[in-house]
Design a protein around this motif. Structure first.
Motif, PDB file in Angstrom:
ATOM      1  N   ARG A 137       0.717  -1.253  -0.017  1.00  0.00           N
ATOM      2  CA  ARG A 137      -0.093  -0.046   0.189  1.00  0.00           C
ATOM      3  C   ARG A 137       0.755   1.243   0.027  1.00  0.00           C
ATOM      4  NH1 ARG A 137      -2.536  -1.051   6.139  1.00  0.00           N
ATOM      5  NH2 ARG A 137      -0.387  -0.985   7.087  1.00  0.00           N
ATOM      6  N   GLN A 138       1.944   1.111   0.229  1.00  0.00           N
ATOM      7  CA  GLN A 138       2.884   2.392   0.620  1.00  0.00           C
ATOM      8  C   GLN A 138       3.744   2.647  -0.930  1.00  0.00           C
ATOM      9  OE1 GLN A 138       3.336   4.303   3.091  1.00  0.00           O
ATOM     10  NE2 GLN A 138       2.467   3.123   4.568  1.00  0.00           N
ATOM     11  N   SER A 139       4.256   3.757  -1.182  1.00  0.00           N
ATOM     12  CA  SER A 139       4.601   4.298  -2.415  1.00  0.00           C
ATOM     13  C   SER A 139       6.133   3.703  -2.559  1.00  0.00           C
ATOM     14  CB  SER A 139       4.473   5.614  -2.775  1.00  0.00           C
ATOM     15  OG  SER A 139       5.053   6.353  -1.766  1.00  0.00           O
ATOM     16  N   ARG A 140       6.763   3.252  -1.416  1.00  0.00           N
ATOM     17  CA  ARG A 140       8.095   2.614  -1.551  1.00  0.00           C
ATOM     18  C   ARG A 140       8.139   1.435  -0.631  1.00  0.00           C
ATOM     19  NH1 ARG A 140      12.410   6.701  -2.746  1.00  0.00           N
ATOM     20  NH2 ARG A 140      13.873   5.444  -1.229  1.00  0.00           N
ATOM     21  N   ALA A 141       9.156   0.547  -0.865  1.00  0.00           N
ATOM     22  CA  ALA A 141       9.554  -0.391  -0.004  1.00  0.00           C
ATOM     23  C   ALA A 141       9.684  -0.079   1.460  1.00  0.00           C
ATOM     24  CB  ALA A 141      10.618  -1.342  -0.401  1.00  0.00           C
ATOM     25  N   ALA A 142       9.508  -1.015   2.521  1.00  0.00           N
ATOM     26  CA  ALA A 142      10.026  -0.607   3.949  1.00  0.00           C
ATOM     27  C   ALA A 142       9.514   0.450   4.676  1.00  0.00           C
ATOM     28  CB  ALA A 142      11.434  -0.911   3.927  1.00  0.00           C
ATOM     29  N   GLU A 143       8.251   0.951   4.388  1.00  0.00           N
ATOM     30  CA  GLU A 143       8.174   2.433   4.666  1.00  0.00           C
ATOM     31  C   GLU A 143       7.161   2.171   6.149  1.00  0.00           C
ATOM     32  OE1 GLU A 143       8.271   5.649   3.805  1.00  0.00           O
ATOM     33  OE2 GLU A 143       9.496   5.051   2.296  1.00  0.00           O
ATOM     34  N   GLU A 144       6.889   0.922   6.686  1.00  0.00           N
ATOM     35  CA  GLU A 144       6.312   0.553   7.958  1.00  0.00           C
ATOM     36  C   GLU A 144       7.305  -0.147   8.933  1.00  0.00           C
ATOM     37  OE1 GLU A 144       2.295  -0.519   7.599  1.00  0.00           O
ATOM     38  OE2 GLU A 144       1.805   0.710   5.804  1.00  0.00           O
ATOM     39  N   THR A 145       7.254  -0.945   9.516  1.00  0.00           N
ATOM     40  CA  THR A 145       7.730  -1.228  10.619  1.00  0.00           C
ATOM     41  C   THR A 145       9.321  -1.532  10.221  1.00  0.00           C
ATOM     42  OG1 THR A 145       5.969  -2.470  11.576  1.00  0.00           O
ATOM     43  CG2 THR A 145       8.228  -2.990  12.446  1.00  0.00           C
TER      44      THR A 145
END
Ligand SMILES: Cc1cc2nc3c(=O)[nH]c(=O)nc-3n(C[C@H](O)[C@H](O)[C@H](O)COP(=O)(O)OP(=O)(O)OC[C@H]3O[C@@H](n4cnc5c(N)ncnc54)[C@H](O)[C@@H]3O)c2cc1C
Length: 419
Positions: free
Chosen positions: A31-39
């Motif tokens: 759902r994010q516009s780049r990889a690894a944007e959450e935890t």
């Protein structure tokens, strides 16, 4: 074989990479516009193979009660307990005995040591630059009780072939000279020389580019709504950008894996354990950590990147609450001021929070679900960066039918057996 990987955190990305290397045609959805944007964005940066341990350990229930009344305690619980939290905590408590601890730690060490081999091969082949260092983890103890509690880990470290050294206080200061401020206040330390450090986000950005060049397709800004099933199979993923079909599907949504799987009657016991981090620029090399220091009293990790340190800790059981309250950040500030008061620039502090996808036994859930072509690679809790590469290679072997790993031990089966 077309494999759809759901999630592009460090676990989804590494899964995509190893599946693609094993010859699969891979699509990653996030759902994010780049990889690894959450935890996976601003974790502590420990690649702590030797430190891999479940939080569910003997003595934790009584410590937890004590922590509830301490100002800088490593554990915080929101007063209104949800049924989901009560259920998860109940399963975790069942793992707080020596027998379960040994089984769980041995499993985690197995995945972590596999990761060490995988990351070494990756670095050898591609020379990744994620501000990594290979100078080990130093776990520091401020009292004799912490020092003697580590004895339960020693045998397991030996059995798994993990190198370690018990250090007296002066050896701790030799290992990490920046700790000079702590002279006379340490009881000792456990040094794990083979542990590493590195910025997980930088690693993910590079791996994403490498995977794309290797033919992996990335669908960003795509919200996954549900899995579409027919009989005992998943046939597609329903997203806000349309449906995506595949032969195999991998759920690597971190703390959000549970929500996607529950409507299918699959209950992965994962709770979002909130943590906080603080990133600070180094202003004095001599008064800063040179690798990872784990302060056992506060369960706070301090890790050195190139010219920054990352400090992270606190386990808060409060559901998906993304706020950054001052009283929680105070623990991180307190530990840095205590250990390295003059090494870093507090005026440039950057704070962050993330949700560790925690299982009750600390071990990730890797492998097949009750549906024929649906797999999980999730639940990496406190050590997803450490265990990502090994978990992904194991998953790729399970999906492609190669390899010898005892997959039942790692898959959801271990929880279904207890249900
Ligand atoms: C404070 C803190 C410190 C930590 N320190 C360390 C450490 O030092 N070393 C270590 O090894 N580990 C550490 N961890 C743990 C580690 O960060 C996690 O285990 C790891 O990042 C989990 O990765 P993941 O890919 O499973 O989840 P995530 O990184 O959260 O990735 C899940 C992905 O799924 C996507 N997603 C979720 N729902 C949907 C949806 N409905 N539709 C589309 N996309 C969706 C998200 O956008 C996200 O990109 C720490 C964690 C925290 C919070």
């Amino acid at each position: 074989m077309k494999v759809v990987v759901l999630g592009s955190g460090v676990v989804g990305l590494t899964s995509a990479w190893y599946l693609s290397q094993a010859g699969c045609e891979v699509t990653v959805v996030d759902r994010q516009s780049r990889a690894a944007e959450e935890t996976s964005f601003a974790n502590a940066g420990q690649i702590s193979y030797g430190y891999s341990s479940p939080w569910a350990a003997p003595g934790i229930p009584s410590k937890a009660v004590k922590w509830l009344f301490e100002q800088y305690a490593p554990l915080k619980i929101k007063p209104s307990l949800s049924p989901e939290l009560i259920q998860w905590a109940g399963k975790m408590l069942l793992n707080c005995n020596l027998d379960k601890y040994r089984i769980n730690k041995a499993r985690m060490l197995m995945v972590a040591n596999r990761s060490r081999e995988c990351l070494a091969k990756l670095n050898q082949q591609y020379q990744l630059d994620y501000q990594g260092r290979s100078q080990g983890t130093l776990q520091i103890f401020r009292n004799a009780a912490q020092l003697s509690a580590v004895e339960k880990d020693i045998q397991l470290l030996e059995e798994s072939g993990t190198r370690y050294q018990l250090l007296d206080p002066s050896q701790c200061l030799e290992q990490e000279p920046g700790l000079a401020n702590m002279q006379g206040q340490l009881a000792g330390g456990l040094y794990l020389p083979d542990d590493q450090t590195g910025d997980c986000y930088l690693f993910c950005q590079q791996l994403q580019k490498m995977a794309q060049q290797a033919g992996v397709k990335f669908l960003f800004d795509t919200h996954i709504k549900q899995l579409v099933t027919q009989g005992n199979q998943v046939i597609a993923v329903d997203t806000d950008q349309g449906t995506i079909e595949g032969d195999r599907f991998v759920v690597a949504l971190g703390s959000y894996s549970k929500q996607l799987l529950l409507p299918l009657g699959i209950d992965v016991p994962i709770y979002p354990v909130k943590g906080y981090s603080l990133t600070l620029p180094v202003i004095d090399e001599q008064q800063a950590p040179s690798s990872t220091i784990m302060d056992e009293t506060y369960k706070v990790a301090l890790t050195r990147f190139a010219q920054r340190i990352r400090v992270a800790g606190t386990a808060e059981l409060a559901g998906f609450d993304p706020s950054l309250p001052d009283k929680r950040l105070a623990t991180l500030n307190h530990v840095v001021s205590n250990l390295f008061p003059n090494g870093v620039d507090f005026s440039q502090a950057e704070y962050w929070t993330g949700f560790r996808p925690m299982t009750p036994d600390g071990t990730p859930i890797i492998g097949q679900t009750p549906l024929n072509n649906l797999y999980t690679n999730t639940g990496h809790g406190t050590l997803g960066w450490t265990m990502a590469c090994g978990s992904a290679e194991i998953l790729a072997e399970i999906i492609t039918g190669s390899g010898q790993t005892a997959s039942e031990e790692l898959s959801l089966t271990r929880y279904l057996r207890c249900a």
